[in-house]
Motif scaffolding. Structure first.
Motif, PDB file in Angstrom:
ATOM      1  N   GLY A 296       0.760  -1.113   0.153  1.00 41.10           N
ATOM      2  CA  GLY A 296       0.026   0.020  -0.131  1.00 41.10           C
ATOM      3  C   GLY A 296       0.658   1.228   0.016  1.00 41.10           C
ATOM      4  N   HIS A 297       1.992   1.251  -0.289  1.00 41.03           N
ATOM      5  CA  HIS A 297       3.050   2.323  -0.175  1.00 41.03           C
ATOM      6  C   HIS A 297       2.343   3.397  -1.291  1.00 41.03           C
ATOM      7  N   SER A 298       2.358   4.676  -0.797  1.00 35.61           N
ATOM      8  CA  SER A 298       1.993   5.674  -1.891  1.00 35.61           C
ATOM      9  C   SER A 298       2.363   5.413  -3.592  1.00 35.61           C
ATOM     10  N   GLU A 299       3.733   5.197  -3.466  1.00 37.84           N
ATOM     11  CA  GLU A 299       4.399   5.090  -4.726  1.00 37.84           C
ATOM     12  C   GLU A 299       4.016   4.058  -5.602  1.00 37.84           C
ATOM     13  N   ARG A 300       3.463   2.787  -4.923  1.00 35.97           N
ATOM     14  CA  ARG A 300       2.705   1.783  -5.419  1.00 35.97           C
ATOM     15  C   ARG A 300       1.328   2.074  -5.844  1.00 35.97           C
ATOM     16  N   ARG A 301       0.791   2.768  -4.835  1.00 39.29           N
ATOM     17  CA  ARG A 301      -0.749   3.240  -5.494  1.00 39.29           C
ATOM     18  C   ARG A 301      -0.730   4.248  -6.324  1.00 39.29           C
ATOM     19  N   ALA A 302       0.373   4.982  -6.736  1.00 42.87           N
ATOM     20  CA  ALA A 302       0.297   5.831  -7.779  1.00 42.87           C
ATOM     21  C   ALA A 302       0.827   5.200  -9.061  1.00 42.87           C
ATOM     22  N   LEU A 303       1.140   3.939  -9.020  1.00 42.21           N
ATOM     23  CA  LEU A 303       1.638   3.167 -10.116  1.00 42.21           C
ATOM     24  C   LEU A 303       0.263   2.490 -10.697  1.00 42.21           C
TER      25      LEU A 303
ATOM     26  N   TRP B 213       2.726 -13.798   6.843  1.00 40.50           N
ATOM     27  CA  TRP B 213       3.616 -13.004   6.873  1.00 40.50           C
ATOM     28  C   TRP B 213       3.394 -11.705   7.827  1.00 40.50           C
ATOM     29  N   ASP B 214       4.313 -11.281   8.002  1.00 46.60           N
ATOM     30  CA  ASP B 214       4.476  -9.944   8.748  1.00 46.60           C
ATOM     31  C   ASP B 214       3.950  -8.953   7.910  1.00 46.60           C
ATOM     32  N   ILE B 215       3.003  -7.933   7.912  1.00 43.60           N
ATOM     33  CA  ILE B 215       2.834  -6.889   6.810  1.00 43.60           C
ATOM     34  C   ILE B 215       2.824  -5.665   7.454  1.00 43.60           C
ATOM     35  N   ILE B 216       3.631  -4.652   6.858  1.00 47.78           N
ATOM     36  CA  ILE B 216       3.593  -3.212   7.233  1.00 47.78           C
ATOM     37  C   ILE B 216       2.608  -2.570   6.172  1.00 47.78           C
ATOM     38  N   TYR B 217       1.340  -2.007   6.328  1.00 43.19           N
ATOM     39  CA  TYR B 217       0.294  -1.773   5.573  1.00 43.19           C
ATOM     40  C   TYR B 217       0.401  -0.106   5.665  1.00 43.19           C
ATOM     41  N   CYS B 218       0.764   0.558   4.508  1.00 41.40           N
ATOM     42  CA  CYS B 218       0.773   1.903   4.229  1.00 41.40           C
ATOM     43  C   CYS B 218      -0.322   2.705   4.044  1.00 41.40           C
ATOM     44  N   ILE B 219      -0.746   3.668   4.612  1.00 41.91           N
ATOM     45  CA  ILE B 219      -1.847   4.525   4.421  1.00 41.91           C
ATOM     46  C   ILE B 219      -1.269   6.092   4.297  1.00 41.91           C
ATOM     47  N   GLY B 220      -2.260   6.931   3.802  1.00 38.84           N
ATOM     48  CA  GLY B 220      -1.813   8.290   3.876  1.00 38.84           C
ATOM     49  C   GLY B 220      -2.507   9.147   2.657  1.00 38.84           C
TER      50      GLY B 220
ATOM     51  N   LEU C 130       0.014  -7.646  11.640  1.00 39.41           N
ATOM     52  CA  LEU C 130      -0.257  -6.295  10.872  1.00 39.41           C
ATOM     53  C   LEU C 130       0.621  -5.167  11.728  1.00 39.41           C
ATOM     54  N   VAL C 131       1.168  -4.373  10.978  1.00 40.66           N
ATOM     55  CA  VAL C 131       1.751  -2.820  11.441  1.00 40.66           C
ATOM     56  C   VAL C 131       1.294  -1.962  10.322  1.00 40.66           C
ATOM     57  N   ILE C 132       0.622  -0.817  10.881  1.00 35.58           N
ATOM     58  CA  ILE C 132       0.275   0.159  10.021  1.00 35.58           C
ATOM     59  C   ILE C 132       1.034   1.383   9.953  1.00 35.58           C
ATOM     60  N   ALA C 133       1.594   1.988   8.702  1.00 32.97           N
ATOM     61  CA  ALA C 133       2.384   2.904   8.468  1.00 32.97           C
ATOM     62  C   ALA C 133       1.736   4.006   8.093  1.00 32.97           C
ATOM     63  N   TYR C 134       1.457   5.060   8.781  1.00 34.92           N
ATOM     64  CA  TYR C 134       0.936   6.420   8.208  1.00 34.92           C
ATOM     65  C   TYR C 134       2.008   7.212   7.436  1.00 34.92           C
ATOM     66  N   GLU C 135       1.844   7.216   6.512  1.00 33.97           N
ATOM     67  CA  GLU C 135       2.654   8.247   5.488  1.00 33.97           C
ATOM     68  C   GLU C 135       1.758   9.288   4.751  1.00 33.97           C
ATOM     69  N   PRO C 136       1.937  10.610   5.421  1.00 34.08           N
ATOM     70  CA  PRO C 136       1.263  11.542   4.438  1.00 34.08           C
ATOM     71  C   PRO C 136       1.983  11.881   3.137  1.00 34.08           C
ATOM     72  N   ILE C 137       1.182  11.716   2.102  1.00 28.31           N
ATOM     73  CA  ILE C 137       1.850  11.728   0.916  1.00 28.31           C
ATOM     74  C   ILE C 137       2.755  13.309   0.610  1.00 28.31           C
ATOM     75  N   TRP C 138       2.116  14.379   1.072  1.00 30.87           N
ATOM     76  CA  TRP C 138       2.566  15.636   1.226  1.00 30.87           C
ATOM     77  C   TRP C 138       3.899  15.859   1.893  1.00 30.87           C
ATOM     78  N   ALA C 139       4.340  14.766   2.616  1.00 30.18           N
ATOM     79  CA  ALA C 139       5.693  14.821   3.428  1.00 30.18           C
ATOM     80  C   ALA C 139       6.504  13.822   3.029  1.00 30.18           C
ATOM     81  N   ILE C 140       6.196  13.012   2.178  1.00 30.40           N
ATOM     82  CA  ILE C 140       7.205  12.044   1.573  1.00 30.40           C
ATOM     83  C   ILE C 140       8.324  12.662   0.538  1.00 30.40           C
ATOM     84  N   GLY C 141       9.675  12.517   1.151  1.00 28.49           N
ATOM     85  CA  GLY C 141      10.637  12.912   0.218  1.00 28.49           C
ATOM     86  C   GLY C 141      10.677  14.562   0.092  1.00 28.49           C
ATOM     87  N   THR C 142       9.746  15.319   0.835  1.00 30.58           N
ATOM     88  CA  THR C 142       9.836  16.582   0.651  1.00 30.58           C
ATOM     89  C   THR C 142      11.003  17.144   1.592  1.00 30.58           C
TER      90      THR C 142
END
Length: 225
Positions: free
Chosen positions: A85-92, A111-118, A147-159
């Protein structure tokens, strides 16, 4: 605290071998709380003092899926931790039905899952973050024990501009009201803001991008505080 490094489309097999050796030697002992997601071509069969994970996978053991990586390939490297669910995968083009298929397949494998939302900047500015994240969370089983949930606001990634601590706290508290999974924050995490992020009560770790691509810098983040 969980420290996850997303190396994204960086590092060759050779440079990752050097990275992994330096990172592993810098950790005092084997740590399940340190996870590295290298590119597929750099995956190593060596044993390290950290966990290797897969940035991506196709929800099948193998088959006629040109260009994809199936679970049989991950098993060769003893990979049991995946990011979804990483935003860069969603964008693709990875939409909610496909992400659910990946999630359900990972669950079937245990499996152990890190599920990304943002959310993106428009959603953030409109004040609709919580509603947006709720829709993303509704797509998966929040009671899955690995399950582990990662909150990644897209507007903050790589900025280079992380979200304000008050906002991160509000959103992580909101997510924690919906599930008991450990929560990570990602989005321009670096050595200058790691202390204040770690101090957030509902934050159980970080998903680090750019600042994790250099082993020394990632070790500095892990060991700070």
């Amino acid at each position: 605290m969980i420290y996850a490094a997303n190396l994204k489309c960086n590092h060759t097999k050779k440079s990752y071998a050097d990275y992994a050796k330096k990172l592993s030697n810098g950790l005092s002992q084997n740590s399940n709380s340190v996870i590295v997601f290298p590119p597929f071509t750099a995956l190593s069969e060596d044993k390290f003092n950290f966990t290797q994970g897969a940035q991506n996978f196709y929800p099948a053991q193998n088959g006629s899926y040109t260009g994809e990586i199936g679970s049989q390939m991950l098993e060769e490297f003893e990979i049991t931790t995946v990011m979804i669910g990483h935003s860069e995968r969603r964008a693709l083009g990875e939409d909610e039905p496909f992400l659910k298929a990946k999630f359900d397949y990972a669950v079937s494998k245990g499996w152990d899952i890190i599920y990304c939302i943002g959310e993106d900047d428009i959603t953030h500015m409109n004040g609709s973050t919580k509603e947006f994240l709720s829709d993303q969370l509704a797509n998966i089983d929040l009671n899955y024990e690995n399950l582990v949930i990662a909150y990644e606001p897209i507007w903050a990634i790589g900025t280079g501009n992380s979200a304000k601590v008050e906002f991160i706290t509000e959103i992580l508290d909101f997510i924690s009201s919906k599930c008991s999974a450990p929560l990570l924050y990602g989005g321009s995490v670096n050595i200058t803001n790691i202390d204040e992020i770690k101090a957030i009560k509902s934050c159980d770790g970080v998903l680090v991008g750019t600042a994790s691509w250099d082993a020394d810098k990632f070790l500095e983040i892990i060991k700070k505080g």
